[in-house]
Write an enzyme that holds these catalytic residues in place. Structure first.
Site, mmCIF file in Angstrom:
data_model
loop_
_atom_site.group_PDB
_atom_site.id
_atom_site.type_symbol
_atom_site.label_atom_id
_atom_site.label_comp_id
_atom_site.label_asym_id
_atom_site.label_seq_id
_atom_site.Cartn_x
_atom_site.Cartn_y
_atom_site.Cartn_z
ATOM 1 N N LYS A 1 -0.247 11.321 18.638
ATOM 2 C CA LYS A 1 -1.588 11.512 19.189
ATOM 3 C C LYS A 1 -1.948 10.371 20.135
ATOM 4 C CE LYS A 1 -6.382 11.821 17.682
ATOM 5 N NZ LYS A 1 -7.334 12.012 16.587
ATOM 6 N N GLU B 1 6.231 2.704 15.267
ATOM 7 C CA GLU B 1 7.446 3.354 14.748
ATOM 8 C C GLU B 1 7.924 4.431 15.726
ATOM 9 O OE1 GLU B 1 4.643 2.880 13.078
ATOM 10 O OE2 GLU B 1 4.997 2.457 10.938
ATOM 11 N N GLY C 1 -5.097 13.346 13.206
ATOM 12 C CA GLY C 1 -3.638 13.349 13.093
ATOM 13 C C GLY C 1 -3.137 14.212 11.945
ATOM 14 N N ARG C 2 -3.758 14.072 10.768
ATOM 15 C CA ARG C 2 -3.257 14.804 9.591
ATOM 16 C C ARG C 2 -3.732 16.248 9.562
ATOM 17 N NH1 ARG C 2 -6.425 10.591 8.639
ATOM 18 N NH2 ARG C 2 -8.489 10.877 7.735
ATOM 19 N N GLU D 1 -5.257 9.882 2.654
ATOM 20 C CA GLU D 1 -5.741 9.221 3.862
ATOM 21 C C GLU D 1 -7.165 9.689 4.175
ATOM 22 O OE1 GLU D 1 -3.124 7.638 7.403
ATOM 23 O OE2 GLU D 1 -3.814 9.629 7.973
ATOM 24 N N HIS E 1 12.827 18.266 -15.365
ATOM 25 C CA HIS E 1 13.921 17.461 -15.918
ATOM 26 C C HIS E 1 13.782 16.003 -15.492
ATOM 27 C CE1 HIS E 1 15.923 21.075 -17.370
ATOM 28 N NE2 HIS E 1 15.384 21.636 -16.291
ATOM 29 N N LYS F 1 -0.930 -2.886 9.667
ATOM 30 C CA LYS F 1 -0.353 -2.807 11.018
ATOM 31 C C LYS F 1 -0.533 -4.136 11.740
ATOM 32 C CE LYS F 1 -1.329 2.094 12.049
ATOM 33 N NZ LYS F 1 -2.087 2.994 12.895
#
Ligand code: F6P
Length: 532
Positions: free
Chosen positions: A194, A200, A252-253, A338, A369, A497
């Site tokens: 965005k 990253e 963003g999410r 978030e 399990h 950050k």
């Protein structure tokens, strides 16, 4: 506002809800929207609790705020933005105004551009230097990764386009592993960000560009960008014809419905992608129109609030008995944590109750399990959310799917019923006796009375997945409004950050550790001594 609920909870906390669970309760404590059936009868919520929870919606003005969100008001108050991911799937719902301007023509034009590009990639009209595109690498992180990665896996039975890979981590192991299996001459790289500043993503994008440049004459010609920052995508060298933009009112999410969904669209095709949008749109319509006691997002939120803020259960397990939803828990971690993992309310005052829960989970039956031991017999209660389809996509293995479904229903039944000491004793009475029988039996007791909900649907199609994801989005909205949180900012990711940026020259040895705490300085020293 919370007192009535807490008083009511104190009165009913110790009862066993199994004793209330006849057929009429099963009908009264379930609801349906389109394909989705939500069953919350296996909880301790009764008609009084539900009425008190619905009071919360009235007192906090959820309906008005919901309508404001759909109408384009700037409900993200700390950033002064509208919250309009719903516009991205408003395929035939009419105008949506932001500051008096209808955003729908641009939304639909961008969707049409994406569809043309996706079709060109899929049918070989858009090629790499080496010919038809065989591999798509989506480079993004957080909302620019989790949504399309989760949905591409979820819709694997519909995946008939090129292979899709998702690179997110700045750890070079991530991108190296993907590029190793791709041919640069037939690979399309999609840089999804965005802001187009995320360290990253930009680091991985430069690595991919260099990798492609080693063997392809015009590497940037095999790049596309998904971003709100047209100036930055141009600086990177990506032709505007392959840049798909969106506005800052898409969080963003919440962004996979628009350009951030391009890799998914290339994987499953534009028609299936539209079905995915239509599923979400149908949930939007339901959320706006249904009464609270029939409204799936509202009910899901109320169940969440009951378990977290009222009963005090700090976590929530999401357990899809649908292997293709294996990344749904990770996707929901970002969506929910978030959005609602915040300690102050919209006006800056501390929250009166806890923030949203820790969300975690794995697909069934694998989790059975691994961690179900704790869910059944641990000392803390973990409310569970099961998802299950009536049918898989492997018709020839339907009997195996039936075993999956039996396991799903058995787990919610076991959580509710538990096993008494007397039942446990009779289980092992043939093997043990006396004190040893008693000791062995105690290890086999299940407290039961553990709440769960089940979301059931006919089959995981693109339409159904759209419904499921929009259901969770609106649940987050309702929970956020009731808690008084701004669900649409994420200031809590900033500090780490900033400190990472400041630490990079220290790690590289350009700066010393003066001013760092003793632990951090010692860790830097250790890692430098071992070659960082
Ligand atoms: O750091 C958090 C965050 O801003 C998320 O909200 C977002 O989804 C992610 O980073 C990626 O951001 P972008 O799409 O701008 O690269």
């Amino acid at each position: 506002m919370w007192q009535n609920l807490k008083t009511h909870h104190a009165q009913v906390a110790d009862r066993r809800f199994e004793t209330m669970l006849d057929a009429s309760r099963a009908a009264a404590f379930s609801a349906q929207a389109g394909d989705l059936r939500l069953d919350y009868a296996k909880t301790n919520i009764d008609a009084t609790s539900r009425a008190l929870l619905i009071d919360l919606l009235e007192q906090t003005g959820v309906a008005g705020k919901r309508d404001a969100m759909f109408a384009g008001a700037a409900i993200n108050e700390t950033e002064g933005r509208a919250v309009l991911h719903t516009a991205l799937r408003n395929l035939d719902g009419g105008p949506v105004l932001v500051d008096g301007v209808d955003v729908m023509p641009e939304v639909l034009e961008t969707l049409a551009r994406m569809e043309r590009f996706a079709a060109n990639v899929r049918d070989g009209r858009f090629t790499g230097q080496g010919g038809r595109i065989t591999d798509v690498v989506n480079i993004g992180i957080g909302g620019s990764d989790l949504g399309p990665a989760m949905a591409t896996l979820a819709l694997a039975p519909y995946h008939d386009g090129p292979r899709c890979h998702f690179v997110s981590n700045v750890d070079p192991a991530d991108i190296a592993g993907v590029l190793r299996v791709c041919d640069p001459a037939t690979t399309l790289v999609i840089v999804a960000s965005k802001t187009f500043t995320t360290i990253e993503t930009m680091t991985n994008a430069r690595t991919a560009l260099a990798w492609m440049g080693e063997s392809v004459d015009s590497p940037a010609a095999q790049f596309a960008a998904l971003s709100t920052a047209a100036d930055k995508t141009a600086d990177f060298g990506i032709d505007p014809g392959r840049v798909f933009g969106f506005a800052d009112w898409v969080g963003g999410r919440y962004s996979m419905w628009g350009p951030i969904g391009l890799s998914l669209m290339i994987a499953i095709g534009p028609d299936a992608f539209r079905a995915f949008l239509r599923g979400a749109q149908s949930m939007d319509v339901h959320f706006k129109a249904a009464k609270w006691d029939e409204n799936l997002p509202a009910l899901l939120a109320l169940v969440g609030i009951w378990h977290n803020q009222v009963c005090g259960h700090a976590t929530r397990a999401v357990l899809p008995y649908d292997n293709n939803l294996s990344r749904l828990p990770a996707y929901l971690q970002q969506l929910e944590m978030e959005s609602n993992g915040k300690g102050v309310s919209m006006d800056g005052a501390p929250l009166q109750v806890h923030s949203g829960p820790v969300v975690w989970g794995e697909p069934g039956t694998n989790g059975q399990h691994a961690f179900y031991q704790l869910i059944h017999q641990g000392t803390r209660v973990v409310p569970c959310e099961f998802l299950v389809a009536a049918r898989g996509h492997e018709d020839e293995l339907h009997h195996q799917h039936q075993l999956l479904v039996a396991n799903c229903l058995a787990q919610s039944e076991a959580l509710m019923r538990g096993r008494t000491l007397q039942e446990a004793r009779s289980k092992v009475a043939d093997t043990f006796s006396g004190d040893e029988l008693d000791r062995q039996a105690r290890h086999r007791v299940f407290p039961g009375n553990r709440p769960s909900i089940t979301i059931a649907y006919p089959q995981l199609t693109p339409f159904t997945l759209g419904q499921i994801v929009a259901l969770y989005e609106h649940r987050v909205f309702v929970e956020g409004v009731v808690l008084g949180i701004n669900s649409y900012d994420q200031w809590g990711v900033e500090l780490g950050k900033e400190l990472a940026t400041a630490l990079q020259p220290v790690i590289e040895g350009q700066d010393g550790t003066a001013g760092k705490d003793g632990s951090t300085a010692a860790l830097v020293g250790y890692l430098q001594a071992h070659g960082v």
